[in-house]
Design a protein around this motif. Structure first.
Motif, PDB file in Angstrom:
ATOM      1  N   ALA A 230       0.800  -1.087  -0.035  1.00 56.61           N
ATOM      2  CA  ALA A 230      -0.166  -0.003   0.056  1.00 56.61           C
ATOM      3  C   ALA A 230       0.750   1.251  -0.015  1.00 56.61           C
ATOM      4  CB  ALA A 230      -0.958  -0.015   1.138  1.00 56.61           C
ATOM      5  N   ASP A 231       0.246   2.282  -1.024  1.00 57.62           N
ATOM      6  CA  ASP A 231       1.182   3.614  -0.920  1.00 57.62           C
ATOM      7  C   ASP A 231       0.815   4.281   0.123  1.00 57.62           C
ATOM      8  OD1 ASP A 231       2.304   5.954  -1.417  1.00 57.62           O
ATOM      9  OD2 ASP A 231       0.960   6.417  -3.030  1.00 57.62           O
ATOM     10  N   PRO A 232       1.778   4.615   1.051  1.00 59.41           N
ATOM     11  CA  PRO A 232       1.438   5.314   2.607  1.00 59.41           C
ATOM     12  C   PRO A 232       1.163   6.953   2.222  1.00 59.41           C
ATOM     13  CG  PRO A 232       3.724   5.238   2.114  1.00 59.41           C
ATOM     14  CD  PRO A 232       3.374   4.410   1.283  1.00 59.41           C
ATOM     15  N   THR A 233       1.083   7.426   1.108  1.00 59.81           N
ATOM     16  CA  THR A 233       1.064   8.857   0.960  1.00 59.81           C
ATOM     17  C   THR A 233      -0.440   9.203   1.125  1.00 59.81           C
ATOM     18  OG1 THR A 233       2.653   8.770  -1.094  1.00 59.81           O
ATOM     19  CG2 THR A 233       1.145  10.741  -0.794  1.00 59.81           C
TER      20      THR A 233
ATOM     21  N   THR B 175      13.820   7.193  12.328  1.00 64.16           N
ATOM     22  CA  THR B 175      15.122   7.936  11.974  1.00 64.16           C
ATOM     23  C   THR B 175      16.379   7.342  12.867  1.00 64.16           C
ATOM     24  OG1 THR B 175      15.045   9.824  13.453  1.00 64.16           O
ATOM     25  CG2 THR B 175      13.993   9.969  11.040  1.00 64.16           C
ATOM     26  N   ASP B 176      16.327   6.975  14.223  1.00 69.81           N
ATOM     27  CA  ASP B 176      17.294   6.680  15.031  1.00 69.81           C
ATOM     28  C   ASP B 176      16.791   5.510  15.969  1.00 69.81           C
ATOM     29  OD1 ASP B 176      19.277   6.599  16.814  1.00 69.81           O
ATOM     30  OD2 ASP B 176      19.631   8.673  16.988  1.00 69.81           O
ATOM     31  N   ARG B 177      17.176   4.258  15.564  1.00 70.31           N
ATOM     32  CA  ARG B 177      16.666   2.887  16.380  1.00 70.31           C
ATOM     33  C   ARG B 177      17.134   3.224  17.721  1.00 70.31           C
ATOM     34  NH1 ARG B 177      14.227  -1.829  12.429  1.00 70.31           N
ATOM     35  NH2 ARG B 177      13.374  -0.370  10.801  1.00 70.31           N
TER      36      ARG B 177
ATOM     37  N   ALA C 142      10.078  12.727   7.355  1.00 77.40           N
ATOM     38  CA  ALA C 142      10.787  11.299   7.431  1.00 77.40           C
ATOM     39  C   ALA C 142       9.701   9.898   6.958  1.00 77.40           C
ATOM     40  CB  ALA C 142      10.938  11.139   9.001  1.00 77.40           C
ATOM     41  N   LEU C 143       8.405  10.251   7.076  1.00 77.83           N
ATOM     42  CA  LEU C 143       7.602   9.245   6.848  1.00 77.83           C
ATOM     43  C   LEU C 143       7.550   9.167   5.217  1.00 77.83           C
ATOM     44  CD1 LEU C 143       4.769   9.350   9.386  1.00 77.83           C
ATOM     45  CD2 LEU C 143       6.390   7.587   9.086  1.00 77.83           C
ATOM     46  N   ARG C 144       7.547  10.343   4.518  1.00 78.95           N
ATOM     47  CA  ARG C 144       7.621  10.465   3.223  1.00 78.95           C
ATOM     48  C   ARG C 144       8.769  10.171   2.483  1.00 78.95           C
ATOM     49  NH1 ARG C 144       2.791  13.277   1.485  1.00 78.95           N
ATOM     50  NH2 ARG C 144       1.852  14.633   2.902  1.00 78.95           N
ATOM     51  N   ALA C 145       9.928  10.356   3.011  1.00 79.81           N
ATOM     52  CA  ALA C 145      11.119   9.764   2.395  1.00 79.81           C
ATOM     53  C   ALA C 145      11.564   8.463   2.867  1.00 79.81           C
ATOM     54  CB  ALA C 145      12.290  10.670   3.150  1.00 79.81           C
TER      55      ALA C 145
ATOM     56  N   PRO D 149      11.879   4.582   2.818  1.00 79.04           N
ATOM     57  CA  PRO D 149      12.104   3.565   1.819  1.00 79.04           C
ATOM     58  C   PRO D 149      10.790   2.379   1.583  1.00 79.04           C
ATOM     59  CG  PRO D 149      13.477   2.824   3.421  1.00 79.04           C
ATOM     60  CD  PRO D 149      12.987   4.146   3.946  1.00 79.04           C
ATOM     61  N   ASP D 150      10.611   2.035   0.573  1.00 79.59           N
ATOM     62  CA  ASP D 150       9.319   0.973   0.514  1.00 79.59           C
ATOM     63  C   ASP D 150       9.835  -0.331   1.334  1.00 79.59           C
ATOM     64  OD1 ASP D 150       8.097   2.502  -1.482  1.00 79.59           O
ATOM     65  OD2 ASP D 150       8.901   1.301  -3.115  1.00 79.59           O
ATOM     66  N   GLY D 151       8.690  -0.762   1.939  1.00 79.62           N
ATOM     67  CA  GLY D 151       8.809  -2.119   2.806  1.00 79.62           C
ATOM     68  C   GLY D 151       9.405  -1.674   4.339  1.00 79.62           C
ATOM     69  N   ALA D 152       9.684  -0.428   4.541  1.00 78.87           N
ATOM     70  CA  ALA D 152      10.397  -0.084   5.802  1.00 78.87           C
ATOM     71  C   ALA D 152       9.490  -0.511   6.943  1.00 78.87           C
ATOM     72  CB  ALA D 152      10.918   1.360   5.981  1.00 78.87           C
ATOM     73  N   ARG D 153      10.000  -0.678   8.056  1.00 80.09           N
ATOM     74  CA  ARG D 153       9.295  -1.275   9.189  1.00 80.09           C
ATOM     75  C   ARG D 153      10.166  -0.745  10.377  1.00 80.09           C
ATOM     76  NH1 ARG D 153       5.194  -4.513   8.545  1.00 80.09           N
ATOM     77  NH2 ARG D 153       4.993  -4.710  11.088  1.00 80.09           N
ATOM     78  N   TYR D 154       9.234  -0.131  11.394  1.00 82.61           N
ATOM     79  CA  TYR D 154       9.957   0.516  12.678  1.00 82.61           C
ATOM     80  C   TYR D 154       9.521  -0.110  13.811  1.00 82.61           C
ATOM     81  CZ  TYR D 154       9.604   3.795   8.531  1.00 82.61           C
ATOM     82  OH  TYR D 154       9.613   4.345   7.346  1.00 82.61           O
ATOM     83  N   PRO D 155      10.497  -0.077  14.690  1.00 89.51           N
ATOM     84  CA  PRO D 155       9.959  -0.686  16.179  1.00 89.51           C
ATOM     85  C   PRO D 155       9.112   0.504  16.568  1.00 89.51           C
ATOM     86  CG  PRO D 155      12.095   0.565  16.297  1.00 89.51           C
ATOM     87  CD  PRO D 155      11.803   0.785  14.882  1.00 89.51           C
TER      88      PRO D 155
END
Length: 272
Positions: free
Chosen positions: A2-5, A60-62, A109-112, A114-120
């Motif tokens: 899904a496109d997050p835009t 941006t900084d895990r 940061a969300l707009r930039a 990468p595709d498929g990124a996942r965050y803690p």
């Protein structure tokens, strides 16, 4: 994927709507008590600013975010209140500036991403779209607290689709957080959007069903209104039970608002 835009765009619009409610408030009105116990309008905005900062670190900084999680573990049950309390002590003009800057940085940061990124996160890891949806849900819910405090009736929009979807997806979590085993079968959820469209989730032939206005469902899953004050209908024992304990937000169960204390009815207890 899904496109997050679209959800990021809607998050910006939801934030701007809340910003317009508080931007011109006199300093003394930031101290008004809201439906959340012991929280003023300043606490509500401070909480959003704090959570945006945490989300930005997650994106941006895990390592820095992991440090935030460690801090949270040292003060279980208090770290949310502590973050809001610290921010609420800031002069309103500075708090507003900080909130704007933080949410803009998170949006960028969300707009930039990468595709498929996942965050803690403090719960399960999140995708870009899920992170934006969670931020929109919180912004809308805390915005409801502010609107109720100011006696403002907000016009619902189809941005609620993100809140509704999150509310459906957290069904099993809602049971689990009450130490209950989630039902095995999927539910059918049919909601009437503010635009009049039908939002449907789950199999059409499900025996357990929830129907009603999308606005009411979103108020329920964010615990901004009591079930008895909402036009939601449940068919089936499990669906009926779900409507008593549904919550789309992470953390322990909140007290929710008392009966007759929903939007437009004045302050009552609300989840945070």
């Amino acid at each position: 994927m899904a496109d997050p835009t679209p959800v990021i765009d809607d998050l910006r619009a939801e934030s701007d709507e809340l910003d317009a409610l508080v931007a011109a408030l006199p300093v003394e009105r930031w101290a008004l008590a809201t439906p959340a116990p012991r929280w003023t309008i300043a606490h509500q905005i401070a909480h959003l600013a704090w959570t945006d900062r945490a989300a930005l670190l997650a994106v941006t900084d895990r390592q820095a975010f992991a440090h935030e999680v460690e801090n949270a573990l040292t003060q279980p049950g208090d770290f949310v209140d502590n973050g809001a309390e610290e921010g609420a002590a800031t002069p309103p003009d500075r708090l507003l500036t900080d909130w704007r800057a933080g949410r803009t940085a998170l949006e960028d940061a969300l707009r930039a991403a990468p595709d498929g990124a996942r965050y803690p996160w403090f719960g399960l890891p999140m995708s870009t779209a899920s992170m934006a949806s969670a931020r929109l849900m919180e912004t809308w819910a805390h915005g409801q607290d502010v609107a109720d405090t100011l006696g403002v009736t907000r016009v619902p929009t189809d941005r609620l689709r993100h809140v509704a979807r999150l509310g459906v997806r957290t069904r099993d979590f809602s049971f689990g957080v009450h130490s209950l085993t989630p039902p095995f079968e999927e539910f059918r959820v049919e909601l009437t959007a503010p635009s009049g469209a039908l939002w449907a989730y789950g199999p059409e032939d499900a025996t357990e069903r929830v129907t009603g206005p999308a606005l009411d469902f979103c108020l329920l899953v964010t615990q901004r209104a009591h079930r008895a004050d909402l036009a939601l209908r449940a068919e089936g024992a499990d669906a009926d039970r779900w409507l008593d304990l549904a919550q789309a937000f992470a953390g322990p169960p909140g007290p929710g608002r008392g009966r007759g204390r929903g939007p437009g009815r004045g302050p009552g207890e609300a989840a945070r």
